[in-house]
Design an enzyme around this catalytic site. Structure first.
Site, PDB file in Angstrom:
ATOM      1  N   GLY A 178       0.799  -1.221   0.000  1.00  0.00           N
ATOM      2  CA  GLY A 178       0.000   0.000   0.000  1.00  0.00           C
ATOM      3  C   GLY A 178       0.829   1.267   0.000  1.00  0.00           C
ATOM      4  O   GLY A 178       0.448   2.269  -0.616  1.00  0.00           O
ATOM      5  N   ILE A 179       1.979   1.261   0.683  1.00  0.00           N
ATOM      6  CA  ILE A 179       2.845   2.443   0.689  1.00  0.00           C
ATOM      7  C   ILE A 179       3.296   2.761  -0.727  1.00  0.00           C
ATOM      8  O   ILE A 179       3.270   3.919  -1.166  1.00  0.00           O
ATOM      9  CB  ILE A 179       4.061   2.228   1.602  1.00  0.00           C
ATOM     10  CG1 ILE A 179       3.619   2.062   3.049  1.00  0.00           C
ATOM     11  CG2 ILE A 179       5.048   3.386   1.483  1.00  0.00           C
ATOM     12  CD1 ILE A 179       4.724   1.610   3.984  1.00  0.00           C
ATOM     13  N   ARG A 260      12.337  -0.846   6.846  1.00  0.00           N
ATOM     14  CA  ARG A 260      13.038  -1.447   7.970  1.00  0.00           C
ATOM     15  C   ARG A 260      14.521  -1.112   7.852  1.00  0.00           C
ATOM     16  O   ARG A 260      15.094  -1.138   6.760  1.00  0.00           O
ATOM     17  CB  ARG A 260      12.855  -2.964   7.986  1.00  0.00           C
ATOM     18  CG  ARG A 260      11.468  -3.427   8.428  1.00  0.00           C
ATOM     19  CD  ARG A 260      11.254  -3.140   9.913  1.00  0.00           C
ATOM     20  NE  ARG A 260       9.975  -3.647  10.400  1.00  0.00           N
ATOM     21  CZ  ARG A 260       8.878  -2.923  10.517  1.00  0.00           C
ATOM     22  NH1 ARG A 260       8.891  -1.646  10.142  1.00  0.00           N
ATOM     23  NH2 ARG A 260       7.772  -3.449  10.998  1.00  0.00           N
ATOM     24  N   ASP A 284      13.797   6.992   8.046  1.00  0.00           N
ATOM     25  CA  ASP A 284      12.863   6.984   9.173  1.00  0.00           C
ATOM     26  C   ASP A 284      13.062   5.734  10.008  1.00  0.00           C
ATOM     27  O   ASP A 284      12.536   5.627  11.109  1.00  0.00           O
ATOM     28  CB  ASP A 284      11.417   7.045   8.672  1.00  0.00           C
ATOM     29  CG  ASP A 284      10.436   7.264   9.810  1.00  0.00           C
ATOM     30  OD1 ASP A 284      10.638   8.221  10.588  1.00  0.00           O
ATOM     31  OD2 ASP A 284       9.473   6.471   9.935  1.00  0.00           O
ATOM     32  N   GLU A 289      18.408   0.447  15.629  1.00  0.00           N
ATOM     33  CA  GLU A 289      17.351   1.405  15.921  1.00  0.00           C
ATOM     34  C   GLU A 289      16.993   1.326  17.398  1.00  0.00           C
ATOM     35  O   GLU A 289      16.674   0.236  17.884  1.00  0.00           O
ATOM     36  CB  GLU A 289      16.124   1.115  15.062  1.00  0.00           C
ATOM     37  CG  GLU A 289      15.041   2.154  15.207  1.00  0.00           C
ATOM     38  CD  GLU A 289      13.885   1.984  14.235  1.00  0.00           C
ATOM     39  OE1 GLU A 289      12.726   2.007  14.689  1.00  0.00           O
ATOM     40  OE2 GLU A 289      14.153   1.809  13.026  1.00  0.00           O
ATOM     41  N   HIS A 308      11.486   7.067  13.406  1.00  0.00           N
ATOM     42  CA  HIS A 308      10.400   6.121  13.098  1.00  0.00           C
ATOM     43  C   HIS A 308       9.050   6.810  13.307  1.00  0.00           C
ATOM     44  O   HIS A 308       8.133   6.281  13.948  1.00  0.00           O
ATOM     45  CB  HIS A 308      10.499   4.872  13.965  1.00  0.00           C
ATOM     46  CG  HIS A 308       9.958   3.647  13.297  1.00  0.00           C
ATOM     47  ND1 HIS A 308      10.577   2.422  13.341  1.00  0.00           N
ATOM     48  CD2 HIS A 308       8.851   3.468  12.543  1.00  0.00           C
ATOM     49  CE1 HIS A 308       9.870   1.524  12.664  1.00  0.00           C
ATOM     50  NE2 HIS A 308       8.813   2.145  12.165  1.00  0.00           N
ATOM     51  N   ALA A 310       7.113   8.244  10.712  1.00  0.00           N
ATOM     52  CA  ALA A 310       6.311   8.398   9.500  1.00  0.00           C
ATOM     53  C   ALA A 310       4.834   8.217   9.789  1.00  0.00           C
ATOM     54  O   ALA A 310       3.978   8.816   9.134  1.00  0.00           O
ATOM     55  CB  ALA A 310       6.758   7.403   8.426  1.00  0.00           C
TER      56      ALA A 310
END
Length: 347
Positions: A178-179, A260, A284, A289, A308, A310
């Site tokens: 979907g992104i 990721r 992002d 992380e 992170h 977004a």
């Protein structure tokens, strides 16, 4: 501006209602009787978090909400961090047949869910639910990098005129969910030519000018002006951007990762930015992380690091609630689930 005006302005920002909608690469999937989870009462876990007051929405969809116990057949898990709590619930209550996860990607803990999937637990995720805010963020990072905003924001003198434009650019996107679909739509006004890399190139991506497999993605890197990573983290995609791929990029290319962190070799990226092998990188997500304090990427004039963010909690709450509502209906009656996840595959 008066104190009263300031307080009103703050209240308006706090009450801001987002109008995002879900965007998935596939329609709701009708699950056959051989895979349908056993119907029954639904539990929201953790109980103290709830769904931002959305319990009434689930009840209107037909759910009987109960505390975690022997009655529980469906489990809506709302914590993005307490995976141990989810595993404990599944182990203590083997009668649970369906779990709705709050995450779009499940790669970080798929191995822990795999045994439960193999014994028949049916999982749905939030894949596609957060596509709009994440695609928006990807576009913002790409534009900011092209206009050299990292450098401009740190500048203490006027400097010289420079920068790039997205109009007429070649965009390369890894991932066909979907992104990706939303980002294609967002870039359409810029007249961008889009190539999408995915696992199966035979499945053409709507709106893309070209669909290629992972090898084709790598082969397309030298042509790309904007490269966006929007794929799941799997063995095949780990360090899909490393020394060789970074050397293949145009010096005017920008790289954006909203998927990721492990998709990029971080040390290789730092070297490439230092050597001006690419125009800039917007991340992002990172590996590790979070990035350690004072990591060189934080101060690099060719890099933008966002935490992170977004899809912020305020953005995703209504989107996750709608995903839960739709899948409660699927669980109890229609069998048409959205965002079916497979821990065995890792997404």
């Amino acid at each position: 501006m008066t104190h009263e005006t300031v307080q009103t302005s703050k209240a308006n920002r706090t009450a801001l209602a987002y109008s995002h909608r879900s965007r998935t690469a596939t329609e709701a999937e009708l699950v056959g009787d051989d895979r349908r989870p056993a119907v029954g009462a639904v539990t929201i876990l953790p109980a103290d978090r709830g769904l931002a007051g959305g319990e009434s929405v689930l009840e209107a969809a037909g759910a009987t909400l109960v505390p975690l116990g022997d009655e529980t057949r469906g489990l809506i898990f709302t914590s993005p961090r307490d995976v141990d709590g989810l595993i404990d619930a599944l182990e203590r209550h083997p009668q649970i047949s369906w779990v709705q996860l709050p995450f779009a990607g499940i790669d970080h803990f798929a191995d822990r869910l795999k045994p439960h999937a193999e014994r028949g637990v049916f999982f749905t995720s939030a894949k596609g639910a957060y596509a709009q805010p994440v695609a928006e963020h990807a576009l913002a990072l790409a534009l900011a990098l092209q206009r050299q905003l990292p450098m401009r924001a740190r500048a203490t003198s006027w400097g010289r005129q420079s920068g790039l434009s997205l109009y007429g650019a070649n965009a390369l996107i890894l991932g066909a969910g979907g992104i990706c679909l939303e980002l294609i739509d967002l870039m359409r006004p810029f007249g961008v030519t889009v190539t999408v890399g995915r696992r199966l190139a035979a499945q053409a991506v709507p709106g893309a000018d070209r669909t290629v497999d992972l090898d084709g993605f790598r082969a397309a890197i030298p042509e790309a002006d904007v490269i966006v990573l929007a794929a799941a983290a799997t063995g095949a995609t780990r360090h899909v951007i490393a020394d060789a791929e970074l050397r293949a990029m145009k010096q005017t290319a920008v790289l954006v990762n909203i998927a990721r962190g492990p998709l990029i070799d971080t040390e290789a990226l730092v070297r490439a930015l230092d050597d001006e092998q690419l125009f800039g990188a917007g991340l992002d997500v990172t590996d590790p992380e979070p990035l350690p304090d004072d990591h060189p990427l934080f101060s690099h004039e060719r890099a933008i690091i966002t935490p992170h963010s977004a899809d912020t909690p305020d953005m995703i709450k209504p989107l996750f609630l709608e995903r839960c509502r739709a899948n409660v209906e699927a669980f109890l009656s229609s069998g048409r689930f959205i965002g079916v996840a497979d821990p065995v595959l890792g997404y």
